[in-house]
Structures are given as structure tokens and as C-alpha cells.
Scaffold this active site. Structure first.
Site, PDB file in Angstrom:
ATOM      1  CB  CYS A  57      -0.911  -0.040   1.202  1.00 44.14           C
ATOM      2  SG  CYS A  57      -1.901   1.403   1.293  1.00 44.14           S
TER       3      CYS A  57
ATOM      4  CG  HIS B  22      -1.141   3.171   4.691  1.00 43.45           C
ATOM      5  ND1 HIS B  22      -1.326   1.836   4.434  1.00 43.45           N
ATOM      6  CD2 HIS B  22      -0.356   3.236   5.806  1.00 43.45           C
ATOM      7  CE1 HIS B  22      -0.701   1.117   5.340  1.00 43.45           C
ATOM      8  NE2 HIS B  22      -0.107   1.938   6.191  1.00 43.45           N
TER       9      HIS B  22
END
Ligand SMILES: *[C@@H]1O[C@H](CO)[C@@H](O)[C@H](O)[C@H]1NC(C)=O
Ligand SMILES: *[C@@H]1O[C@H](CO)[C@@H](O)[C@H](O)[C@H]1NC(C)=O
Length: 527
Positions: free
Chosen positions: A82, A137
Site C-alpha cells: 500500500c 497511508h
């Protein structure tokens, strides 16, 4: 609503000649809007039209978007996890340049290095209204939050939806830790909880720099994202501002939380996929309704499916990475096998992108940066080097020129995170390292270094089962080209005027929560 341009022109005519010039210039160069939908952990095979022979019907809106636009079949996420993937998408640069080579944690102090320039910053400076809805993130503290990285508006979760307990009004799949208010909050490592969520810090929902809900209700998240996205699209159009909207959905990352009666893995996964597809349909309808012909929608994924989640993981299609799976390891997310990198991608821009077309040009998520900037008429800073290419020729004019070489960074196997150890060279793909990700069975396959590299021919077999024989002329030619290109790239990075290093240090105080004494807290401000 925006005033008609003719009326605006008439008004300013009375004011000054200079203003007329500016206004008519702006009319002539009306900037396009951009909507990037970034699905999480989605599989190449999850898009119905990528595998028509399966006769699935989970993505009718995306299928239609492909029929009215362009489907990219050899398009790759810039990393197989990610944070590095998102960092590369927003900077157009490999992790070895932008510094982000692995995931940030709940208690990470920092994020995407502040020396990096994001796509949102550049568009914001060029007069765009910029918003990100969904998972960030890339660091959630202070200067690392989206509002400080070029986004006017942020609404979403600071990291993955399994990184924190949630409200559990029923089921979530696989089950997440419920939040227990009587125990202290702890950051638990994934190791101790192989399935489910691994932190007892309530998963927060953040708007701009404030926590608005903690723990959040996963079941209500899609509705909230949908409303926020529609609000952005309509309000930007009402102000006649061009906009850049990144929708980084929680789908298809576990825990999945669709509303379904049948809670078998397949049914839950299919329902989540349909929910994501429905969200795309709503965004497309809103874009068509407000500014059709002037809004580009780019749907893609951040990396391949999370195989170790078994029935809650997506489909890699024919890209099964058999060399690896035959040795007991996973070949999707966290690996550089096709299953980890090849992501379903559809680009839609009515009137500009030819309808019902496909391209097998070798492209990457890093190409979003230069392509969008080029379409917006914005030049990126010249003090650094970029790895993405301007793919507007592929999008608008049917050109087939993708990357000559594309590197996949190591996101989980032995060696150093971020190292560029797998190389695409046309139809060939060379591996200097294999292994490292867990399969559904839990086996990871032993990590192995390969020097000379294993080389596969993807045209011959999509499943990457049998490497070329070392003794063949074909092998020697490719191995030489790849080795030379790898040296060149490493030299290029070493001499780049701007290379960043991410700070991965952690501190419990860095976990977003308004009250550290309570496992579950609800608040309206950051404490
Ligand atoms: C979010 O921040 C922007 C400025 O960056 C501001 O215009 C907007 O009103 C804020 N929204 C909310 C809901 O706080
Ligand atoms: C789209 O293209 C396919 C294959 O080229 C063709 O079979 C199909 O009829 C086309 N669909 C539309 C709506 O034009």
C-alpha cells in the site's frame, strides 16, 4: 451554479481590457477535471471484462466504463503493497527516490518525506480544487496529513481498515477485533493475530485534521465516502473550479463489510466488489451530469489481492505465478509476480478517449503523475527525476508506446525493501528474487536470490511457470539488456538531485486517538 461564460465576459468587458484577456484565455484552456479511483487489494481478474469467459457480473458499471472508454490490460501498480504504491502514484517516482519502500504503521511518526512534491500540490498550485476521500497511508501526523500534502479536503481513514478495532454491530469478515473500552489501547503486531485486525486503537474517521468518529462504523463508510465525493464534485463545479478528486476506497481490503445475508467468503467478496462498482457508477454519473467531456476518470488498484486472506481475497485471473505457488508461496500482494502488480485499469473521458478500446501498452501507476500534469498543462519541478511516463498518447490517440522497461520493487521478500529486483523488458520478466508472501495455506515459499535471474516470457505463459533455459540465446540477450538497464537506473537514482529517505520510526503517542487511556474514544477534535 456557475454563471454562463458569455455573461461573465460581458460583465468584465465593462471593467478592463486586461481582465477580458485573462477570462477568455481561461475559457480557451478550460482545465479538465480528474477523478482517480484507487481500489485496495483488487485483483486483475476481479473486473468482469478482464475475464469474460467466467461470466461473472460483479462490475457492471466498470464494464460499461470500459465499453465507453479504454481498458489497459498490462498496467501495473508501482509496488505490491500500500504505502509504497500510493507514494509512487502521487510522486511519479520509484520508492528508491521518494523514500517510501514499505508500509507506515498506526504509530508511525512520519510519512511521505516532505521533500517530495505530490501531484495534488502541483494541481493545487495550478488552480485546482483537490480532495482525497478514503485511505491515505502516507503519514497521519501533523505535516504528513493530506491537508499538508496538497489536498484542500480530506475525508477518510489514515491507514488500512484492518489497522485498528472497529465498531462491530454484527459481523465483519474476517472478524476484526472489537473495541473494548475497559482495556488499555495497545498496538499489536500482526504476528500475534494472523487474521483480523492487529491494533486495539480504534480505527478513526478523519475529516481534514480532525477525528470525526472513532472507532468508525465500517458498514456506514461507503455511504459516507459516496456523499463526500458527490459534494466535492458538485461544489467544485458550482464554483466553476477544475478539480482533482482521489477516491482511495477501502474496498477490497479486508475486513470486508458489505450488507449481505450469505456470509460465505465468495458471497461477501462478490458483494463488496459490487459495492465498489456501484460507487464508481455514482461518481461517473455525477461527472457526466456536471461536466461531461471535461472529466477524466481513471480506475485502478494499489496492488494485487491479499492471497493469505483466502476466500476474502480477489482473483489474479490467469496470472497465477505457478513457479512460486508450486513451491508453497503466495504470488499476489507483497510479491513481484504478475498477481501482485498487474491491476485492473479503465480510463474514461467521453469525447477524448476513444470508446470500447483496449491497450496492452506496458504502463504503471507512476504514469498517472506525468499524464495528469500533461493534460492539465502543468510542468513538474525540474530539480528531480521521474519514473512515470506521459501516457496521454496511449489514452487519447491509441498509441501503443508504454515503458520499454518497468521495475517492480521488493515489497516483502528477502533483501532490502524497495530494491528494484524484478524487471519487465517487453514481454520478458526477470526475477532476481522470489518468495516472501504468505499463501492461503500460510506457506511463504522460501526466499531465494537468483543471479543470474529467472526470466519468463509472459506472452508464452501468463502463469509464470517455466523460466527460459539459461543456455539459450534468447535468455542471454534479455539477461544482458536487463542487467545493463538495472545498472543505468541505479546510476540515474544515485545522481538524482533529489532523493528522499522516509522516517519509519514509531511512537505510541503517534497513534491517532483522542484519549490514550481509553481503548475506545469518540471525539470531535484531535487531542
Ligand atoms: C477542510 O479544510 C479546508 C481548507 O484546507 C476548508 O476549506 C474546509 O472548510 C475544511 N472542511 C471541514 C469540514 O473542516
Ligand atoms: C466493443 O468491441 C468489441 C470487440 O472489439 C465488439 O465485439 C463490441 O461489439 C463492441 N461494443 C460496442 C458497444 O461497440
Amino acid at each position: 451554479m456557475a454563471r454562463p461564460a458569455s455573461q461573465l465576459l460581458l460583465t468584465v468587458t465593462l471593467v478592463s481590457g486586461l481582465v477580458i484577456y485573462t477570462v477568455s484565455q481561461r475559457r480557451a484552456e478550460k482545465k479538465p477535471n480528474f477523478i482517480i479511483v484507487l481500489a485496495d487489494d483488487i485483483g486483475w481478474g476481479d473486473l468482469d471484462v478482464n475475464q469474460p469467459e467466467k461470466h461473472t457480473n460483479n462490475t457492471p458499471n466498470l464494464n460499461k466504463m470500459a465499453q465507453q472508454g479504454l481498458r489497459l490490460t498490462d498496467y501495473h501498480s508501482p509496488a505490491s503493497t500500500c504505502s509504497p504504491s500510493r507514494a509512487a502514484i502521487l510522486t511519479g517516482r520509484y520508492g528508491l527516490r521518494n523514500g517510501v519502500t514499505h508500509n507506515f504503521a498506526v504509530n508511525s511518526v512520519a510519512g511521505l518525506p516532505l521533500s517530495e512534491v505530490t501531484l495534488a500540490q502541483l494541481l493545487q498550485q495550478a488552480g485546482y480544487y483537490t480532495a482525497v476521500i478514503g485511505k491515505w497511508h502516507l503519514g497521519h501526523n501533523g505535516p504528513y496529513s493530506p491537508n499538508n500534502r496538497g489536498f484542500d479536503y480530506y475525508f477518510g481513514i489514515p491507514y488500512s481498515n484492518d489497522m485498528g478495532c472497529t465498531d462491530t454491530p454484527g459481523y465483519d469478515l474476517p472478524p476484526c477485533l472489537p473495541c473494548v473500552s475497559s482495556e488499555p489501547q495497545v498496538i499489536r503486531q500482526r504476528r500475534s493475530v494472523p487474521s483480523g485486525c492487529y491494533s486495539k486503537v480504534g480505527l478513526p474517521l478523519v475529516e481534514n485534521n480532525s477525528i470525526v468518529e472513532q472507532p468508525l462504523n465500517l458498514w456506514a463508510l461507503t455511504d459516507k465516502y459516496r456523499s463526500a465525493a458527490l459534494r466535492i464534485i458538485h461544489s467544485a463545479r458550482a464554483r466553476a473550479e477544475p478539480y482533482f478528486l482521489l477516491v482511495a476506497s477501502a474496498h477490497m481490503h479486508v475486513p470486508l463489510a458489505p450488507v449481505v445475508a450469505d456470509t460465505s467468503g465468495e458471497a461477501v467478496y462478490a458483494a463488496s466488489l459490487q459495492e465498489l462498482d456501484g460507487l464508481v457508477g455514482v461518481l461517473k454519473a455525477a461527472a457526466d451530469e456536471t461536466d461531461k467531456g471535461n472529466t477524466l476518470i481513471w480506475f485502478t488498484g494499489d496492488n494485487g489481492p491479499w492471497e493469505e486472506k483466502c476466500q476474502f481475497a480477489g482473483s489474479v485471473g490467469p496470472f497465477t505465478g505457478k513457479w512460486q505457488t508450486s513451491k508453497g508461496g503466495g504470488s499476489a500482494k507483497r510479491t513481484t509476480w504478475e498477481g501482485g502488480h498487474r491491476v485492473p485499469t479503465v480510463v474514461y473521458w467521453p469525447g477524448r478517449i476513444p470508446a470500447n478500446t483496449t491497450s496492452s501498452a506496458l504502463l504503471s501507476g507512476m504514469d498517472i503523475f506525468p499524464t495528469v500534469l500533461s493534460l492539465a498543462g502543468v510542468a513538474p519541478p525540474a530539480d528531480r527525476r521521474y519514473d512515470g511516463i506521459d501516457a496521454s498518447g496511449v489514452l487519447l490517440r491509441g498509441e501503443q508506446s508504454g515503458h520499454e522497461f518497468l521495475f517492480h520493487p521488493n515489497s516483502g521478500a528477502a533483501g532490502k525493501f524497495g530494491d528494484l529486483q524484478t524487471v519487465r523488458a517487453g514481454k520478458h520478466k526477470a526475477f532476481y528474487i522470489t518468495g516472501g508472501a504468505a499463501a492461503c495455506s500460510g506457506g511463504t515459499g522460501q526466499e531465494q536470490l537468483h543471479n543470474p535471474p529467472l526470466i519468463f516470457d509472459l506472452d508464452r505463459e501468463e502463469a509464470e511457470e517455466t523460466p527460459l533455459q539459461f543456455a539459450t540465446a534468447e535468455y542471454r540477450v534479455i539477461a544482458e539488456r536487463v542487467a545493463r538497464k538495472r545498472e543505468e537506473l541505479l546510476w540515474d537514482i544515485a545522481t538524482d538531485g533529489s532523493v528522499s529517505t522516509a522516517d519509519y520510526s514509531q511512537d505510541e503517542l503517534a497513534a491517532p486517538c483522542c484519549d490514550r487511556r481509553e481503548a475506545v474514544c469518540r471525539c470531535h477534535t484531535v487531542c
